[in-house]
Every structure is written in C-alpha cells, then in structure tokens.
Design a protein around this motif. Structure first.
Motif, PDB file in Angstrom:
ATOM      1  N   GLY A   1      -3.968   1.339  11.225  1.00 12.15           N
ATOM      2  CA  GLY A   1      -2.698   1.999  11.523  1.00 12.15           C
ATOM      3  C   GLY A   1      -2.181   2.734  10.296  1.00 12.15           C
ATOM      4  O   GLY A   1      -2.921   2.956   9.330  1.00 12.15           O
ATOM      5  N   GLU A   2      -0.873   3.112  10.340  1.00  7.42           N
ATOM      6  CA  GLU A   2      -0.291   3.876   9.227  1.00  7.42           C
ATOM      7  C   GLU A   2       0.421   2.980   8.232  1.00  7.42           C
ATOM      8  O   GLU A   2       0.918   3.456   7.223  1.00  7.42           O
ATOM      9  CB  GLU A   2       0.656   4.976   9.739  1.00  7.42           C
TER      10      GLU A   2
ATOM     11  N   PRO B   1       5.281   2.453   4.890  1.00  6.84           N
ATOM     12  CA  PRO B   1       4.872   3.862   4.877  1.00  6.84           C
ATOM     13  C   PRO B   1       5.959   4.809   4.369  1.00  6.84           C
ATOM     14  O   PRO B   1       5.681   5.976   4.128  1.00  6.84           O
ATOM     15  CB  PRO B   1       4.524   4.147   6.346  1.00  6.84           C
ATOM     16  N   HIS B   2       7.181   4.292   4.160  1.00  6.43           N
ATOM     17  CA  HIS B   2       8.223   5.135   3.561  1.00  6.43           C
ATOM     18  C   HIS B   2       8.001   5.274   2.059  1.00  6.43           C
ATOM     19  O   HIS B   2       8.476   6.217   1.440  1.00  6.43           O
ATOM     20  CB  HIS B   2       9.617   4.537   3.800  1.00  6.43           C
TER      21      HIS B   2
ATOM     22  N   HIS C   1      -0.638  -4.872   3.774  1.00  6.53           N
ATOM     23  CA  HIS C   1       0.460  -4.342   4.589  1.00  6.53           C
ATOM     24  C   HIS C   1       1.399  -3.601   3.650  1.00  6.53           C
ATOM     25  O   HIS C   1       1.789  -4.145   2.608  1.00  6.53           O
ATOM     26  CB  HIS C   1       1.224  -5.478   5.270  1.00  6.53           C
TER      27      HIS C   1
ATOM     28  N   ALA D   1      -0.949  -0.246   7.169  1.00  6.72           N
ATOM     29  CA  ALA D   1      -1.819  -1.270   6.591  1.00  6.72           C
ATOM     30  C   ALA D   1      -3.165  -0.635   6.263  1.00  6.72           C
ATOM     31  O   ALA D   1      -3.527   0.404   6.814  1.00  6.72           O
ATOM     32  CB  ALA D   1      -2.003  -2.444   7.553  1.00  6.72           C
TER      33      ALA D   1
ATOM     34  N   THR E   1       1.679   6.213   0.977  1.00  3.60           N
ATOM     35  CA  THR E   1       0.768   6.667   2.035  1.00  3.60           C
ATOM     36  C   THR E   1      -0.560   5.948   1.848  1.00  3.60           C
ATOM     37  O   THR E   1      -0.875   5.465   0.754  1.00  3.60           O
ATOM     38  CB  THR E   1       0.527   8.182   1.960  1.00  3.60           C
ATOM     39  N   THR E   2      -1.335   5.884   2.904  1.00  2.00           N
ATOM     40  CA  THR E   2      -2.651   5.264   2.837  1.00  2.00           C
ATOM     41  C   THR E   2      -3.494   5.944   1.752  1.00  2.00           C
ATOM     42  O   THR E   2      -4.175   5.274   0.973  1.00  2.00           O
ATOM     43  CB  THR E   2      -3.348   5.400   4.206  1.00  2.00           C
ATOM     44  N   GLU E   3      -3.400   7.277   1.699  1.00  2.00           N
ATOM     45  CA  GLU E   3      -4.197   8.044   0.751  1.00  2.00           C
ATOM     46  C   GLU E   3      -3.847   7.664  -0.695  1.00  2.00           C
ATOM     47  O   GLU E   3      -4.743   7.449  -1.527  1.00  2.00           O
ATOM     48  CB  GLU E   3      -3.959   9.550   0.974  1.00  2.00           C
TER      49      GLU E   3
ATOM     50  N   GLU F   1       2.801  -7.159   1.645  1.00  3.94           N
ATOM     51  CA  GLU F   1       2.074  -8.417   1.494  1.00  3.94           C
ATOM     52  C   GLU F   1       0.587  -8.171   1.689  1.00  3.94           C
ATOM     53  O   GLU F   1       0.187  -7.167   2.270  1.00  3.94           O
ATOM     54  CB  GLU F   1       2.574  -9.504   2.462  1.00  3.94           C
TER      55      GLU F   1
END
Lengths: 356, 240
Positions: free
Chosen positions: B14-15, B65-66, B62, B17, B69-71, B51
């Motif tokens: 997901g966005e 996302p605020h 986890h 984790a 970012t995953t990247e 966490e």
C-alpha cells in the motif's frame, strides 16, 4: 457505579457488532497486537469532527443496531456512516446528524432499506463530544474482541453497559452548537448497479501470480460473501491460481491486504487483521478506499483497479481535506420559530416597522 | 556492503507501509539482517516511520504518508544498508516448563505421530536452544525457531479446543509459547507458569525478537507454586 453528573450513554439494547473504537492501538504490532480501530475511518473521523473532537477520539462503531439512552446531563453527539435509520425518542432523524441528546431521551438505529437493496452501508458511527472515556489499554480505547482488549472488557457492547463521555471544552462548545444534518458528500453511498471500484497498489507478492492471473484479478468482478467481519472480507469470483504455491514464510500485514489462500479467492484483511501472516498478498486497497470497501454488504459487486503510489497519496490527501470541511457542512434542522427565538434574533422591530 | 549478502527487495504494501525482504526462508542469518535493519532504524529513526514489524525474513515498516513517501523511505534505507549494521542486544532466558499432565495434553498424540517415546520428546524439547523469531496471531504469542527436526510435525487438519495461556505448542517445525486461550492447530507439549504477556507489568511483553530461550523442566508442585506467584504479577524470570 458512577456517582458524578457527567453525561453518559446507557445501552438499552445492542445487536452484535457494536464496539468502542478510537484511531487504533498502534506501536505494538511487533508483539502481535492488532491495531483495530474503525472499519470506515472516513465516516468515523467525520462524526468526531462534527463535534470538534480530535479525529481519533473514541466513538461507537455499530454493525447491526443499537438503542441508547442519555443519562445525567445533555450530551452533544454526532452520527454518520452506512445506510442506517436513526430515531430520537422514536422520531425519525437523517442518517447523518449532529444533535444534543437530553437526559432521558433515547437514540436508536438499525440498517435502512438501502442495506439489503443496494448491498451498501455496513457500519455507522456515533461520536460524543469529548469522546468516550472508557479505560485505555496500551494507549488506546479501540476494542479488539479476539484478544479481549480495549472498549468495555474487550468485548462487543451489550444491554446495561454505561459509556461515559469525557467532559471537556469540546463538549461545552458543542452544546452551544445547533442541531443539524451533516452533509458529508465524501461519504456518498454507492447507489449504482455497477461494481464498487476499489483502487489498489500491486504487491508485495504479486510475483506469485502469472500475468494471466493478474489480468483475471483486475477484470473481476468479485462478490462479497456473507463471510465478512472486522477481521476480513471474503470475496468470490474468478479463481486466481498461484504460480508458486500459497504457503509463504510469514511476513507483516497491513490493513487492506488482499490475500489469496488455498481456495484461490481473495480475502481482504480489515481493521482487526493479525499483524503477521503466511499467504501471498496480490495487492493492497489504498487507504482512501478502505471505507468504501468496509461499507459493502454481502452480495455487493467489487472490482479492483491498479493505481500508482502518487495517485494513492493524492486520493488520501483529497479525502482528508474533504473530511476537514465537516464543521462547515452541517445544515441546521428546520424548527418552527418560537416567540423567544424570534426576539433573540431581533426580528420583532423590523416586523413592527413594516406594519406601521 | 557485504558482497556475500544479496540486496534486500523492497516490496510495496500500500501507500503507508513498505516490506524490506531479505529472503524467503527461516534462517538465523536472514533473521539477523532483519534485526540489524530494525535496530539501525531504532537507533537513528527516519522521521515518519510509525512502527516496524520484524518477521522471520522481512521487516514491515509502517509509516505516515504525510511525512514520508515510499520512494524516499527506500532511498533512506539504502543509505543505511550501505553502512555497517550494528549488533543487536540479545537477551537469554530460562523459562520453566511443566511437561506433566494435565499440562502436556497432546504429548501422547505427538508420540504417535513421531514414533518417539514421550520421555524422548520431552528431552528433545527441553534441551533445544530457541530463538524468538517473531510474534504473531495474538498479543504475546511468541514464535520460536530451533525445534529439533525429529519434532517437525504438520499442523492439525482442524483446530483443537482452545489451549490455555502459557501452553508450549509445536507444529510446522516451529515452537510457540501462547499468551491467551485460543483454538489452535498446534500440539500442546507442556505449560509454563510464566506470563509472556501481562498488562500489569512495565514490560508487558517478556521477550524481544532475537532473544534466546531455553526451557527448564519443573514438576507439577513447582508449577503450582510458581503459577500462584505469576498470578499476582511476578514475572518469575529475569534475562541472563
């Protein structure tokens, strides 16, 4: 027994599925603790913001129906979410509203006709000003029934339970606010016969499936089966066959994971998911769409669409921005004017001038 | 970076984790890498991480996302992976276990499945050295690796009646200490009076992931005595 005069709600009757939830019990997943929290976080936060609460304040999640009575003092509360019919002392209310319940008054809800006609509206939320003051466990009031943590003794609510409201500034402020309908356009029910579209991000084990199976997954559609609860929603539809078997060494799990186990059918892991598990996960429902999925009822048709991380984040931020408009989205109930209310708004002088 | 170790795989969850996967097996060396990254993130936190969940072979992160970012998270982890991994602090525990009835409910069943005598099964189980690989299933359910090969039996076809808290169970080549009564597909070999999960203690969970565990055989009278102490909040054991 409570001896103070603080407002509280007493449960007169409860069908299964009513629990206290807050934002979730985070920080202990490494020790096997499920976060829990609301199934439809968008509706949950909307109910809280309608009262000036923090978005994650403890509120009531209702999955079938409940009847409550107000005790001790007037209690500002707000409800919204799935297609439920609400009544105050037997008189019909809108399905999303903010009001002040007076001591002795009752509030009840049950699923409306839309629930069975359109397979939508599984959960509704009732927040009280200041939030419920049930005892926190590991920093959270969220109920996780399987591990008996949080809420009232870690269980679903039952007749006789007393739910104390925390009295604080939010409560006092909200008492002075007008009653009205919450016009939450971002919680719009799904009314079309077309499948509910759920946006997903592929992974982490999408490489356990052939390209053909991935295409089959996104073509769908799937139907939600009656095997659905706070832990997981079981879907049925085209068979998704694994290319590399379905037992993986356990890894971590996040809410919205779409797991494909030995039955080759999707199982979407919801708020009460275990923190770890051992089946391949083909994709994750994005956070912005978790509430749409949660509100589906057995029989609902569902379809998955793959999106990018950027699209998922933008959808989340847009939904959160809409939820923040809640305080401005309350339309006062129409009430016939009384002499007292007319004199308070100083219309009387004008009327007399016009007549003279 | 150690060239003998393959790079981890970054898998999208997901966005909010990210799964950092070091392999797909149960292996102490893989697990050490999971714990190494977990420890590095604890020592020098990346803002936005909420966490982490270590498992046998991967670390689930986890995050908010605020804030992240995953990247950006992947880039930050890669910088960390390139530096030497700090050693984690591993504690060692001796946990008392009673293998007498009524605590060893499934011992005779395991004897039938393995062809070993109950005494041999107990000796194998009590002499092994275990590692806490992860928690899962429910709060405090402690998953252990190190079970002797001779005791590697499959899970039950259908779950048995709930086993009480403190049960020592085995299945699928793993051992488990339970923390609450739940239906289980595993086999019960004994019971410990130690509460691995107790909300009344400052350390709600007894062990950390990566800790070493050895069992110590006790008789039913000792179990009863220790169980009474544990019931009033005594942790009974301290790490060596």
């Amino acid at each position: 027994m409570r001896t103070t005069g603080e407002p509280s709600l007493q449960v007169l009757a409860a069908l299964p599925g009513a629990t206290i939830q807050d934002g979730g019990r985070f920080g202990h997943q490494r020790h096997g603790v499920t976060p829990a929290g609301p199934m439809d976080w968008a509706a949950f936060q909307t109910a809280n913001l309608a009262l000036g609460n923090k978005p994650g304040a403890a509120a009531l999640e209702i999955g079938a129906g409940i009847e409550l009575a107000c005790l001790n003092a007037p209690l500002p509360l707000a409800f919204c979410g799935g297609a439920y019919e609400w009544r105050r002392d037997g008189h019909s209310l809108p399905s999303s509203a903010r009001l002040v319940l007076q001591p002795g008054e009752t509030l009840s809800c049950r699923p409306g006709p839309q629930a069975s006609r359109e397979f939508w509206g599984a959960w509704t939320y009732c927040a009280v000003a200041g939030g419920f003051a049930t005892p926190p466990v590991m920093g959270s009031r969220a109920t996780h029934t399987r591990s008996h943590l949080g809420g009232i003794d870690g269980r679903m609510l039952q007749k006789g339970d007393q739910l104390p409201a925390a009295s604080n500034d939010a409560a006092i402020l909200a008492v002075t606010r007008e009653e009205g309908e919450i016009d939450a356009t971002w919680l719009t029910p799904h009314r079309s016969p077309a499948p509910i579209n759920l946006r997903v991000i592929p992974g982490p084990q999408d490489d356990y499936f052939s390209r053909e199976m991935i295409e089959r997954f996104y073509a769908g559609p799937f139907r939600l089966t009656p095997v659905m609860d706070r832990m997981a929603y079981r879907l049925e539809g085209p068979k998704i066959v694994h290319a590399k078997g379905y037992n993986i060494v356990s890894d971590g799990i996040a809410e919205g994971a779409i797991q494909i186990a030995g039955d080759q059918q999707p199982l979407v892991l919801m708020a009460d998911h275990q923190p770890t598990g051992g089946y391949p996960k083909i994709a994750h429902v994005i956070r912005a769409d978790l509430g749409h999925l949660a509100q589906a009822r057995p029989g609902a048709s569902l379809r998955f669409t793959s999106v990018t991380l950027t699209e998922a984040r933008e959808a989340l931020f847009a939904l959160e921005a809409a939820i923040l408009t809640t305080p401005r989205s309350i339309r006062p109930f129409y009430r016939p004017p009384t002499t007292e209310s007319l004199s308070r708004v100083n219309l009387v002088d004008g009327v007399i001038d016009a007549l003279s | 970076m150690n060239i003998l170790l393959p790079n981890p795989r970054y898998l999208l969850v997901g966005e909010s984790a990210l799964c950092v996967e070091f392999g797909d097996r149960i292996d102490p060396a893989l697990h050490d890498r999971v714990l190494g990254l977990d420890h590095a993130l604890a020592l020098a936190p990346i803002p936005g991480i909420l966490e982490t969940v270590p498992t046998y072979r991967s670390l689930l992160i986890h995050f908010d996302p605020h804030c992240l970012t995953t990247e950006d998270l992947i880039a930050a982890i890669e910088r960390r992976e390139a530096t030497a991994l700090p050693a984690t602090e591993k504690k060692s525990w001796r946990i008392p276990v009673c293998y007498e009835q009524p605590y060893a409910e499934d011992l005779s069943e395991v004897a039938e499945l393995t062809g070993l005598s109950p005494e041999t099964i107990i000796t194998l189980h009590v002499q092994a050295i275990y590692r806490v690989y992860m928690y899962g299933f429910a709060p405090g359910f402690t998953f252990l690796g190190g079970l002797p090969e001779a005791l590697a039996i499959s899970r039950r076809q259908a779950p048995r009646a709930p086993a009480p808290a403190g049960s020592l169970t085995i299945a699928g080549g793993q051992a488990l200490i339970t923390s609450m009564a739940m239906p289980t597909g595993w086999y019960v070999l004994g019971r410990t009076p130690v509460r691995v999960f107790d909300l009344r203690r400052p350390n709600i969970f007894l062990t950390d992931i990566g800790d070493e565990i050895r069992f110590e055989r006790i008789d039913a009278a000792t179990f009863a005595r220790l169980d009474a102490r544990a019931a009033s909040g005594d942790p009974l054991v301290t790490p060596l």
